[in-house]
Design an enzyme around this catalytic site. Structure first.
Site, PDB file in Angstrom:
ATOM      1  N   CYS A 115       0.795  -1.235   0.000  1.00 28.37           N
ATOM      2  CA  CYS A 115       0.000   0.000   0.000  1.00 28.37           C
ATOM      3  C   CYS A 115       0.821   1.277   0.000  1.00 28.37           C
ATOM      4  CB  CYS A 115      -0.966  -0.001   1.174  1.00 28.37           C
ATOM      5  SG  CYS A 115      -2.123  -1.386   1.120  1.00 28.37           S
ATOM      6  N   HIS A 371      -9.418   2.902  -1.803  1.00 27.80           N
ATOM      7  CA  HIS A 371      -8.022   2.519  -1.566  1.00 27.80           C
ATOM      8  C   HIS A 371      -7.499   1.664  -2.722  1.00 27.80           C
ATOM      9  CE1 HIS A 371      -4.379   1.491   0.340  1.00 27.80           C
ATOM     10  NE2 HIS A 371      -4.795   0.555   1.187  1.00 27.80           N
ATOM     11  N   CYS A 401       0.078   2.242   6.338  1.00 30.78           N
ATOM     12  CA  CYS A 401       0.468   0.911   6.782  1.00 30.78           C
ATOM     13  C   CYS A 401       0.731   0.046   5.559  1.00 30.78           C
ATOM     14  CB  CYS A 401      -0.606   0.290   7.662  1.00 30.78           C
ATOM     15  SG  CYS A 401      -2.232   0.127   6.893  1.00 30.78           S
ATOM     16  N   GLY A 403       1.068  -4.120   4.174  1.00 28.37           N
ATOM     17  CA  GLY A 403       0.890  -5.543   4.406  1.00 28.37           C
ATOM     18  C   GLY A 403       2.209  -6.226   4.704  1.00 28.37           C
TER      19      GLY A 403
END
Length: 417
Positions: A115, A371, A401, A403
């Site tokens: 992300c 997103h 954040c 993954g």
């Protein structure tokens, strides 16, 4: 004579500028942003980009980059695109840039740090400029979750799985959200309250036209699911904003995966989305030479690691690391953009860092806007620069954040003041 020598020595030994003074002082070698634009964000499989692929989304945005920058495309030395889920992305970005009007002498590549991929692309282009590999570069972030989904389904090798944190890298993102909620006692009510506020802010921003200078219109085709009729449409707005969203309405939505927990729902998690964003970078001296407008200065970015099972806590570690590197305090920052992968991680970061919510995601975040994984890092740069221009704020931080248990944060200075 002696006093002059002493003064000269003292000036040489004096500490260099630090903190706000250091990052706001302008130098010819500063890496600056001269353009930051994005597509509207559309609902995956249902929205405005459902009948086209990643290639068309990227191509359309690149056409706007050339048009709006008024820059000769041959001056752009390299293009780096953040993308998470499409194995064909290296082909797509190269073909799309050629079709859009960039010459074959311009390079193209992709980067994937989940992300944060869009911000990673910005950082990679900035570093290439800083170290002299290129003079002008374009960072992209793009994702079509309509057409691609590369979720991890096959377990790792048994040797790797003997390590618990390695095993945790296989947890679904929604499961990690429930872990954050459970570990840090974040109630379902706080999830829904945060989500409702994200939609409220996005509604205010959309109705007031605050997004207009960061979004470019995209003309595409849309097939009616019932009749099969194909129409040409022009998309100008983010599709995910739900006007009038209330905590009461959100509280009635069932948990998305009750086997993991009871807090995360389709109403308080980020939306599944298609979209792209672009950030044009060069040195300040080059921007002045070419007469390019300077929107802001890109100071740098950092990455920090956290346990994979609570990957949503990443910004709470990355932001302090970033500020320490640049000798800043949380109070020095005027605006924050933090991804809202899930309400749990957003609430945790606000609480852990004791952030003033009025400074964070002023226009709402991914819960309301969507997103598109590879695009979010670049999209947040576009949004925070636009908001800083509107409100005349200066010191900006963007963070997300990641993954598998990471966080990334970037520092910018708004120069549209």
């Amino acid at each position: 004579m002696a006093s002059r020598r002493l003064a000269a020595v003292a000036s040489q030994l004096a500490s260099p500028p630090a903190g706000i003074s250091a990052i706001t002082t302008k130098h010819p070698d500063d890496i600056v942003i001269t353009l930051a634009i994005r597509t509207p964000l559309t609902r995956a499989k249902k929205g405005g980009f459902k009948d086209v692929g990643l290639d068309f989304i990227v191509y359309s945005l690149l056409k706007h980059v050339i048009e709006k920058s008024k820059l000769d495309p041959k001056l752009v030395n390299d293009i780096c695109m953040g993308n998470v889920n499409d194995a064909k992305a290296p082909y797509i970005v190269r073909a799309a840039m050629l079709a859009a009007g960039f010459p074959h002498t311009t390079g193209a590549s992709i980067v994937n740090r989940f992300c944060s991929s869009g911000l990673k692309a910005v950082e990679d282009i900035a570093n290439a400029i800083r170290f002299g590999s290129i003079e002008i570069g374009l960072a992209l972030g793009a994702e079509s979750l309509t057409t691609s989904d590369q979720r991890l389904t096959k377990p790792f090798h048994e040797t790797i799985l003997q390590n618990q944190e390695a095993r945790d890298c296989m947890q679904e993102m929604l499961q990690t959200s429930e872990n954050v909620a459970s570990d840090f006692n974040i109630s379902r009510l706080r999830h829904d309250e945060y989500a409702a506020e994200s939609h409220r802010r996005a509604e205010v921003a959309q109705k007031a036209g605050w997004f207009d200078d960061e979004i470019v219109p995209i003309t595409t085709i849309l097939k009616d699911a019932k009749t099969g009729v194909v129409n040409e449409v022009t998309i100008i707005l983010d599709e995910g904003v739900r006007y009038g969203t209330t905590v009461e309405a959100l509280s009635r939505i069932k948990p998305a995966r009750p086997e993991f927990g009871s807090t995360a729902t389709g109403g308080n998690a980020s939306q599944v989305t298609d979209g792209a964003a672009a950030v044009l970078l060069m040195k300040r001296s080059k921007a002045i030479e070419l007469g390019q407008p300077i929107l802001g200065k890109f100071c740098g970015a950092v990455v920090a690691g956290v346990p994979p099972r609570i990957m949503g806590t990443g910004p709470a570690v990355a932001i302090p690391k970033l500020l320490e590197q640049f000798q800043l305090s949380l109070g020095d920052v005027d605006l924050f953009e933090i991804n809202e992968a899930f309400a749990s991680m957003a609430v945790y970061c606000l609480d852990k860092l004791n952030l003033d919510h009025d400074k964070v995601n002023v226009r709402g975040g991914a819960i309301a806007l969507g997103h598109p994984l590879g695009a979010t890092g670049a999209r947040q740069v576009c949004t925070v620069l636009s908001e800083a221009k509107r409100t005349q704020k200066r010191i900006l931080v963007t963070s997300m954040c990641i993954g598998t248990g990471q966080g990334m944060a970037g520092l910018l200075v708004n120069e549209q003041i």
